[in-house]
Design a protein around this motif. Sequence first.
Motif, mmCIF file in Angstrom:
data_model
loop_
_atom_site.group_PDB
_atom_site.id
_atom_site.type_symbol
_atom_site.label_atom_id
_atom_site.label_comp_id
_atom_site.label_asym_id
_atom_site.label_seq_id
_atom_site.Cartn_x
_atom_site.Cartn_y
_atom_site.Cartn_z
ATOM 1 N N HIS A 204 24.119 -53.711 -45.905
ATOM 2 C CA HIS A 204 22.807 -53.265 -46.608
ATOM 3 C C HIS A 204 21.867 -53.167 -45.290
ATOM 4 O O HIS A 204 22.027 -53.900 -44.560
ATOM 5 N N GLU A 205 21.060 -51.972 -45.646
ATOM 6 C CA GLU A 205 20.170 -51.764 -44.623
ATOM 7 C C GLU A 205 18.829 -51.234 -45.451
ATOM 8 O O GLU A 205 18.855 -50.043 -46.036
ATOM 9 N N THR B 75 14.835 -50.079 -44.413
ATOM 10 C CA THR B 75 14.047 -49.643 -43.354
ATOM 11 C C THR B 75 12.792 -48.953 -43.721
ATOM 12 O O THR B 75 12.793 -48.416 -44.967
ATOM 13 N N VAL C 143 17.755 -45.956 -37.498
ATOM 14 C CA VAL C 143 18.974 -46.582 -38.219
ATOM 15 C C VAL C 143 20.373 -46.436 -37.521
ATOM 16 O O VAL C 143 20.459 -45.152 -37.208
ATOM 17 N N LEU D 136 24.194 -47.013 -37.939
ATOM 18 C CA LEU D 136 25.360 -47.688 -38.828
ATOM 19 C C LEU D 136 26.696 -47.746 -37.990
ATOM 20 O O LEU D 136 26.777 -46.962 -37.229
ATOM 21 N N SER E 70 14.279 -41.762 -39.546
ATOM 22 C CA SER E 70 14.903 -41.898 -41.020
ATOM 23 C C SER E 70 13.923 -41.562 -42.162
ATOM 24 O O SER E 70 12.562 -41.595 -41.893
ATOM 25 N N SER F 117 18.484 -41.978 -47.983
ATOM 26 C CA SER F 117 18.846 -43.243 -48.716
ATOM 27 C C SER F 117 20.160 -42.860 -49.468
ATOM 28 O O SER F 117 20.245 -42.019 -50.215
ATOM 29 N N THR G 277 27.820 -48.689 -46.147
ATOM 30 C CA THR G 277 26.783 -49.117 -45.977
ATOM 31 C C THR G 277 25.642 -48.628 -46.956
ATOM 32 O O THR G 277 25.384 -47.546 -46.999
ATOM 33 N N LEU H 92 22.122 -47.795 -47.520
ATOM 34 C CA LEU H 92 20.851 -47.562 -46.667
ATOM 35 C C LEU H 92 19.741 -47.065 -47.941
ATOM 36 O O LEU H 92 19.729 -46.209 -48.581
#
Lengths: 115, 112
Positions: free
Chosen positions: A10-11, A13, A19, A21, A82, A87, A110, A112
Amino acid sequence: DAGVIQSPRHEVTEMGQEVTLRCKLISGHNSLFWYRQTMMRGLELLIYFNNNVPIDDSGMPEDRFSAKMPNASFSTLKIQPSEPRDSAVYFCASTTAMSSYNEQFFGPGTRLTVL
Amino acid sequence: AQSVTQPDIHITVSEGASLELRCNYSYGATPYLFWYVQSPGQGLQLLLKYFSGDTLVQGIKGFEAEFKRSQSSFNLRKPSVHWSDAAEYFCAVASGTYKYIFGTGTRLKVLA
């Protein structure tokens, strides 16, 4: 055997931030795919590598996205800067050869979130 | 252009009931067809695949799928659904030498 490993899981920001990955292929695999999954567009192929070489990057949305495969077992997908519309859940998948009938093995993804 | 259509976005069945998830494809040549399952928070896992030969394909977890060229379909079936089958199911066709075209998915809910 370990499957495809992705980090982070999970990220979260803020808009404008970089970002990165990460993806580790299954040992012995030499083809890697990066996908993006959203409710609106489903699963989209972003880029495909074979033997560390990008073969098809036609799915990369724009120049803010870049992907590398510095060695046979590892890849990164970078978004800079980003934006909230980035997302999504990002998956990588690996397989043993450049062949349609070889199963693609997916990582856990992941998730995002760009605020 | 190649495409995959999964007409049912959501399906709800009772545990123990039979299941059929529909998949239609558009592809000029003999297709390579796949069904994947995605459990919540997980990546996609291959259930089964079809390349040639017997048009009824057996997969993992008790699933099977039948390829019908005349209908351009590759429907997934299970005779008796378990609560653990609740997930999202994706049909895919292989396009060219490596690229998969995925359908939009069918989310399965299982009632106890």
